[in-house]
Design an enzyme around this catalytic site. Sequence first.
Site, short mmCIF file in Angstrom:
data_model
loop_
_atom_site.label_atom_id
_atom_site.label_comp_id
_atom_site.label_asym_id
_atom_site.label_seq_id
_atom_site.Cartn_x
_atom_site.Cartn_y
_atom_site.Cartn_z
N CYS A 34 0.84 -1.21 0.00
CA CYS A 34 0.00 0.00 0.00
C CYS A 34 0.88 1.26 0.00
CB CYS A 34 -0.91 -0.05 1.23
SG CYS A 34 -1.75 1.48 1.62
N CYS A 37 0.16 3.78 2.74
CA CYS A 37 0.61 3.21 4.03
C CYS A 37 2.10 3.47 4.22
CB CYS A 37 0.35 1.71 4.08
SG CYS A 37 -1.39 1.23 3.96
#
Length: 110
Positions: A34, A37
């Site tokens: 991600c 993230c």
Amino acid sequence: MASPNVHEFNESNWEAEVVQSSVPVLVDFWAPWCGPCRQLTPVIDKIADQFAGKVKVGKVNVDENQDLGSQYNIATIPRLLIFKGSAQPVQQLVGLTNEATLSKMLNEVV
């Protein structure tokens, strides 16, 4: 470089580290693939250092801990949940955020 104040939470230590914690807990639900993230990681590291001793900060890899992801209805990541002496979060934030916003949220629960 990751902060030594960032814990790794998983299904086996969740109850002891998060639910039964004597201090508020910030949990970052994330995954290595991600992009947002990964962008959030330096912010989490700074927050963990800034709130050391007042707030426990940790991460949950949703790929490795799918039951926790399901339990908290984690459909999008990054997702930040703040716990305070309970299995239910007192606050949450979805998506990429900045240090000031996160710091303000944590100051409200400390």
